[in-house]
Design an enzyme around this catalytic site. Structure first.
Site, PDB file in Angstrom:
ATOM      1  N   GLY A 172      22.593  12.182 -28.199  1.00 43.77           N
ATOM      2  CA  GLY A 172      21.383  12.493 -28.940  1.00 43.77           C
ATOM      3  C   GLY A 172      20.828  11.236 -29.578  1.00 43.77           C
ATOM      4  N   CYS A 173      20.310  11.359 -30.774  1.00 39.25           N
ATOM      5  CA  CYS A 173      19.716  10.227 -31.474  1.00 39.25           C
ATOM      6  C   CYS A 173      20.694   9.071 -31.579  1.00 39.25           C
ATOM      7  CB  CYS A 173      19.293  10.662 -32.868  1.00 39.25           C
ATOM      8  SG  CYS A 173      18.787   9.310 -33.940  1.00 39.25           S
TER       9      CYS A 173
END
Length: 223
Positions: free
Chosen positions: A41-42
């Site tokens: 993800g991020c």
């Protein structure tokens, strides 16, 4: 790197590693620095988590897995490049092993989500492990199987072939601890402050805690 024939019990391993999360090693070691490439993800969040692991020298945010060379952040998040947001974890194998990093990785994300991570949706935010050769692939697959058995749910995180890594621009490096000021909807804030607001609002720690409970190694340590 030797292939581990069995994985340590996750709770015991995580408890042992958690004791050293804030004790970043500064000693010079004889063993060469190795790398692990993951998409969680991020990339700000993966960087923030893994730079607190004892034995990790540095984590670099970037992109991998797509078809565009030297992509920009705007290109990747806009879609169509095939790239994931990734983190290149540079670590001392005398202090922390690839197998340990893989166990920590699975318990730092939601590996049951095929459409992104938490509030970040789309192909660039999917989870993945990029294995450099058969030894890393076997270790990553072992860690995936152990995590699936513990969680009791299907893990969709793929173990992919190694891919070229493209570092993101300097704006995105060490975002979670930067005191550089940026303009947000709440007014001027440091990147570090904006990062904490983003991570909390995105629900990352809440979801990881709900999935992994006490085996979530970074919940409460990086937000």
């Amino acid at each position: 790197m030797s292939i581990r024939t069995s994985l340590a019990r996750p709770a015991a391993l995580i408890a042992a590693l958690a004791a050293g999360l804030a004790l970043q090693t500064t000693e010079t070691n004889a063993a060469p620095i190795e790398t692990a490439l993951v998409a969680g993800g991020c990339f700000w969040c993966v960087e923030a988590d893994f730079e607190k692991v004892n034995g990790v020298q540095e984590v670099v945010s970037g992109f991998a897995g797509g078809t565009v060379a030297n992509p920009t952040y705007k290109q990747v998040t806009g879609g169509g490049t095939g790239h994931y947001e990734v983190a290149e974890i540079r670590y001392d194998p005398d202090v922390v092993s690839y197998a340990q990093l893989m166990q920590l990785f699975f318990r730092s994300v939601d590996p049951t989500d095929a459409g992104g991570q938490f509030c970040d949706r789309g192909e660039s935010y999917r989870t993945a492990i990029f294995a450099d050769g058969p030894e890393e692939r076997q270790i990553a697959e072992q860690a995936k199987a152990a995590a699936q058995a513990e969680l009791g749910q299907q893990i969709v995180t793929p173990v992919l072939e190694d891919a070229p890594f493209y570092a993101a621009d300097s704006y995105h490096q060490d975002y979670y601890k930067s005191e550089d000021l940026i303009l947000t909807r709440f007014g001027p804030r440091s990147k570090a402050s904006a990062y904490k607001l983003y991570r909390n609002a995105c629900g990352r720690d809440d979801r990881v805690r709900a999935l992994w409970g006490n085996d979530a190694p970074f919940v409460g340590s990086s937000s």
